[in-house]
Write a protein that holds these residues in place. Sequence first.
Motif, PDB file in Angstrom:
ATOM      1  N   THR A   1       0.851  -1.193   0.000  1.00 15.02           N
ATOM      2  CA  THR A   1       0.000   0.000   0.000  1.00 15.02           C
ATOM      3  C   THR A   1       0.883   1.239   0.000  1.00 15.02           C
ATOM      4  O   THR A   1       1.836   1.341   0.772  1.00 15.02           O
ATOM      5  CB  THR A   1      -0.921   0.022   1.227  1.00 15.02           C
ATOM      6  OG1 THR A   1      -1.745  -1.146   1.222  1.00 15.02           O
ATOM      7  CG2 THR A   1      -1.832   1.245   1.189  1.00 15.02           C
TER       8      THR A   1
ATOM      9  N   LYS B   1       1.087   5.458   0.138  1.00 11.85           N
ATOM     10  CA  LYS B   1       0.402   6.699   0.529  1.00 11.85           C
ATOM     11  C   LYS B   1       0.737   7.787  -0.480  1.00 11.85           C
ATOM     12  O   LYS B   1       1.896   8.165  -0.646  1.00 11.85           O
ATOM     13  CB  LYS B   1       0.848   7.122   1.927  1.00 11.85           C
ATOM     14  CG  LYS B   1       0.067   8.309   2.494  1.00 11.85           C
ATOM     15  CD  LYS B   1      -1.288   7.869   3.017  1.00 11.85           C
ATOM     16  CE  LYS B   1      -2.000   8.968   3.763  1.00 11.85           C
ATOM     17  NZ  LYS B   1      -3.321   8.558   4.272  1.00 11.85           N
TER      18      LYS B   1
ATOM     19  N   ASN C   1      -3.568  12.203   0.223  1.00  9.92           N
ATOM     20  CA  ASN C   1      -4.495  11.660   1.228  1.00  9.92           C
ATOM     21  C   ASN C   1      -5.008  10.272   0.869  1.00  9.92           C
ATOM     22  O   ASN C   1      -5.860   9.719   1.570  1.00  9.92           O
ATOM     23  CB  ASN C   1      -5.690  12.614   1.395  1.00  9.92           C
ATOM     24  CG  ASN C   1      -5.265  13.966   1.946  1.00  9.92           C
ATOM     25  OD1 ASN C   1      -4.369  14.038   2.784  1.00  9.92           O
ATOM     26  ND2 ASN C   1      -5.891  15.030   1.459  1.00  9.92           N
ATOM     27  N   GLN C   2      -4.502   9.714  -0.221  1.00 17.36           N
ATOM     28  CA  GLN C   2      -5.004   8.427  -0.715  1.00 17.36           C
ATOM     29  C   GLN C   2      -4.061   7.278  -0.356  1.00 17.36           C
ATOM     30  O   GLN C   2      -2.834   7.421  -0.427  1.00 17.36           O
ATOM     31  CB  GLN C   2      -5.166   8.477  -2.243  1.00 17.36           C
ATOM     32  CG  GLN C   2      -6.112   9.542  -2.743  1.00 17.36           C
ATOM     33  CD  GLN C   2      -7.562   9.225  -2.430  1.00 17.36           C
ATOM     34  OE1 GLN C   2      -7.920   8.092  -2.096  1.00 17.36           O
ATOM     35  NE2 GLN C   2      -8.423  10.226  -2.555  1.00 17.36           N
ATOM     36  N   ASP C   3      -4.642   6.158   0.015  1.00 14.44           N
ATOM     37  CA  ASP C   3      -3.888   4.912   0.184  1.00 14.44           C
ATOM     38  C   ASP C   3      -4.117   4.062  -1.063  1.00 14.44           C
ATOM     39  O   ASP C   3      -5.219   3.528  -1.271  1.00 14.44           O
ATOM     40  CB  ASP C   3      -4.349   4.153   1.426  1.00 14.44           C
ATOM     41  CG  ASP C   3      -3.932   4.848   2.707  1.00 14.44           C
ATOM     42  OD1 ASP C   3      -2.800   5.361   2.759  1.00 14.44           O
ATOM     43  OD2 ASP C   3      -4.744   4.895   3.663  1.00 14.44           O
ATOM     44  N   ILE C   4      -3.084   3.937  -1.889  1.00 17.30           N
ATOM     45  CA  ILE C   4      -3.187   3.172  -3.132  1.00 17.30           C
ATOM     46  C   ILE C   4      -2.784   1.733  -2.849  1.00 17.30           C
ATOM     47  O   ILE C   4      -1.672   1.461  -2.384  1.00 17.30           O
ATOM     48  CB  ILE C   4      -2.292   3.768  -4.235  1.00 17.30           C
ATOM     49  CG1 ILE C   4      -2.574   5.267  -4.398  1.00 17.30           C
ATOM     50  CG2 ILE C   4      -2.492   3.020  -5.543  1.00 17.30           C
ATOM     51  CD1 ILE C   4      -3.969   5.601  -4.837  1.00 17.30           C
ATOM     52  N   ASN C   5      -3.687   0.813  -3.146  1.00 18.09           N
ATOM     53  CA  ASN C   5      -3.493  -0.594  -2.805  1.00 18.09           C
ATOM     54  C   ASN C   5      -3.081  -1.383  -4.041  1.00 18.09           C
ATOM     55  O   ASN C   5      -3.804  -1.432  -5.037  1.00 18.09           O
ATOM     56  CB  ASN C   5      -4.814  -1.152  -2.246  1.00 18.09           C
ATOM     57  CG  ASN C   5      -4.639  -2.516  -1.623  1.00 18.09           C
ATOM     58  OD1 ASN C   5      -3.704  -3.240  -1.936  1.00 18.09           O
ATOM     59  ND2 ASN C   5      -5.546  -2.875  -0.728  1.00 18.09           N
TER      60      ASN C   5
ATOM     61  N   GLN D   1     -11.013  10.681 -11.826  1.00 21.51           N
ATOM     62  CA  GLN D   1     -11.796  10.162 -10.697  1.00 21.51           C
ATOM     63  C   GLN D   1     -11.423   8.728 -10.320  1.00 21.51           C
ATOM     64  O   GLN D   1     -11.902   8.206  -9.315  1.00 21.51           O
ATOM     65  CB  GLN D   1     -13.284  10.234 -11.039  1.00 21.51           C
ATOM     66  CG  GLN D   1     -13.765  11.661 -11.332  1.00 21.51           C
ATOM     67  CD  GLN D   1     -15.275  11.752 -11.397  1.00 21.51           C
ATOM     68  OE1 GLN D   1     -15.972  11.489 -10.414  1.00 21.51           O
ATOM     69  NE2 GLN D   1     -15.799  12.115 -12.562  1.00 21.51           N
TER      70      GLN D   1
ATOM     71  N   ILE E   1      -9.014   6.296  -8.799  1.00 21.44           N
ATOM     72  CA  ILE E   1      -7.885   6.398  -7.871  1.00 21.44           C
ATOM     73  C   ILE E   1      -7.158   5.060  -7.700  1.00 21.44           C
ATOM     74  O   ILE E   1      -5.948   4.978  -7.889  1.00 21.44           O
ATOM     75  CB  ILE E   1      -8.359   6.920  -6.495  1.00 21.44           C
ATOM     76  CG1 ILE E   1      -9.063   8.269  -6.662  1.00 21.44           C
ATOM     77  CG2 ILE E   1      -7.183   7.035  -5.539  1.00 21.44           C
ATOM     78  CD1 ILE E   1      -8.229   9.348  -7.318  1.00 21.44           C
ATOM     79  N   GLN E   2      -7.874   4.020  -7.317  1.00 26.81           N
ATOM     80  CA  GLN E   2      -7.242   2.714  -7.123  1.00 26.81           C
ATOM     81  C   GLN E   2      -6.846   2.107  -8.479  1.00 26.81           C
ATOM     82  O   GLN E   2      -7.467   2.420  -9.498  1.00 26.81           O
ATOM     83  CB  GLN E   2      -8.189   1.774  -6.387  1.00 26.81           C
ATOM     84  CG  GLN E   2      -8.507   2.207  -4.966  1.00 26.81           C
ATOM     85  CD  GLN E   2      -7.273   2.355  -4.095  1.00 26.81           C
ATOM     86  OE1 GLN E   2      -6.314   1.587  -4.211  1.00 26.81           O
ATOM     87  NE2 GLN E   2      -7.288   3.349  -3.208  1.00 26.81           N
TER      88      GLN E   2
ATOM     89  N   ASN F   1      -4.549   6.655  -9.515  1.00 22.77           N
ATOM     90  CA  ASN F   1      -4.551   8.001  -8.951  1.00 22.77           C
ATOM     91  C   ASN F   1      -4.864   9.059 -10.006  1.00 22.77           C
ATOM     92  O   ASN F   1      -4.275  10.137 -10.046  1.00 22.77           O
ATOM     93  CB  ASN F   1      -3.210   8.313  -8.281  1.00 22.77           C
ATOM     94  CG  ASN F   1      -3.325   9.468  -7.291  1.00 22.77           C
ATOM     95  OD1 ASN F   1      -4.328   9.618  -6.620  1.00 22.77           O
ATOM     96  ND2 ASN F   1      -2.283  10.276  -7.210  1.00 22.77           N
TER      97      ASN F   1
ATOM     98  N   ASN G   1       5.560   9.798  -5.103  1.00 27.01           N
ATOM     99  CA  ASN G   1       4.586  10.794  -4.645  1.00 27.01           C
ATOM    100  C   ASN G   1       4.961  12.199  -5.110  1.00 27.01           C
ATOM    101  O   ASN G   1       4.954  13.153  -4.336  1.00 27.01           O
ATOM    102  CB  ASN G   1       4.460  10.759  -3.119  1.00 27.01           C
ATOM    103  CG  ASN G   1       3.200  11.479  -2.631  1.00 27.01           C
ATOM    104  OD1 ASN G   1       2.299  11.788  -3.397  1.00 27.01           O
ATOM    105  ND2 ASN G   1       3.155  11.770  -1.342  1.00 27.01           N
TER     106      ASN G   1
END
Length: 503
Positions: free
Chosen positions: A305, A307, A310-314, A376, A378-379, A412, A481
């Motif tokens: 995962t 960061k 503010n998003q946690d990308i899995n 829109q 993200i994952q 993302n 990031n």
Amino acid sequence: MINLRISDQNLIRIKKLKTLKQININPYPSEEYTITYNSKEIRTNYKKNKPVILAGRIIRIRIMGKASFIELKDKEGLIQIYISINNFSYENKVYNLFLKKLLDIGDLIGINGYLFKTKKKQISVYAKKIKLLSKCLRTLPNVKTDKSGNTFDSFSNNEKRHRMKYVDFIVNEEIKKVILTRVKIITFIRNYLNQINYLEVETPILQSIPGGAIARPFITYHNTLKSTFYLRISNELYLKKLIVGGFEKVYEFSRNFRNEGIDKKHNPEFTILELYVAYKDYYCMIKFTEKFLNQICFNLYQCFTLKIGNQDINFIYPFQQITFFEAIKIYTGFDLSHLIETEILKICTEINVKIDKNMKKGQILDQIFSQKCEKQIIQPTFIIDFPIEMSPLAKKHRFKNGVSERFELIINGVEIANSYSELNDPIDQLQRFKQQIKLYNKIESENMLIDKDFILSLEYGMPPCTGIGFGLDRLIMLFTNQRNINDVLFFPTIKSVNTIQIG
């Protein structure tokens, strides 16, 4: 504009340069300087009184009468140097002149001494000898950090930072770490692909026809051949020719060039990781891509995962899959899968999608997806089964009408990769090329010549295969990031310098 005006500070340093020569200290020696330890090795393997030789750049100097401290920066970080006039292998006058008056922040020096800890238990080097390795004639940005971690006077102007990357790397350690992470990612990818028997290859940068993608190329001219050439916009067709030639698993870190816009996600010169494998299809490539990104994430951070803001990308697979038309319906409320061009145009007005009046159906659909859907998502999500009008190099879907066996990977809100079940029917491919040329305006059409040699190669028979292109710079932006592509490039493309001021 780069300013080479000589400032008062520059004049002072130039005078110091002359003084150094007068006292027989060469400010730019040529002989090898042997280093025994770097700052990381010193911190990791500290032993009292251990002799060390290291080199680096002066970041700070504190003169305290008969004793002085220097903060030295090398490739691994910072180390403190302690110099005492009573334990210095030079005459006092040399100490007082050389150290106190002629050394500056930014100078590159070599230190010969031994290790000890200060009263505050800080690992330091007790200097016995100092050797000037390169005199710095420009004042470095004086970045300061207070006890609370707040930074002042930072080198933060983006235009200056991106133009003067060499200074950026010196004073902004985080940006240097980003670039080192870039190198680590590329090394991991190369090792990963080599271990599963992919062959790294090289294809031409100068091409007689700018094929493999739709983009405006850079144009150049070869005097001996008396021919116009293009800097490559894609290496795709050459890699497919290698598949024809019997190389079943190939990849290339391809430096591509597109004479188009510049923004935070686009640089005219960029890197694509392109790979192809015979006897597989785009379903196989989906599975490969999931595991590939999963392993990159784990290799970098020992977790799955990431960061980002503010998003946690899995990156635990399987990733979500949505068809192209399903995505548009989800984010606009309209099902466009069976509509004709005029009907789609009316919906564009309703949902406020900006399009050019000369665009055709495939281009219009592309704009709807780009403006209303992409940001829109993200994952990690595979957008699959693109309209055939948008995919001139992909096979028609084996079960579904009007769509191709193609996917894009969105993470993302950014397209990271593009893949097809590759079209290997030479007759169909030729027709698709001709149809594609008709979609574009006169200037683009003149540059979008049909690569007849590629069609010829397909006529010799290309095995069924799949390929994928990863935007490597965007991939690195994701895993570090970063929001600006210039921060993941060693030297980004910057507007040309119009004026150089000297003196």
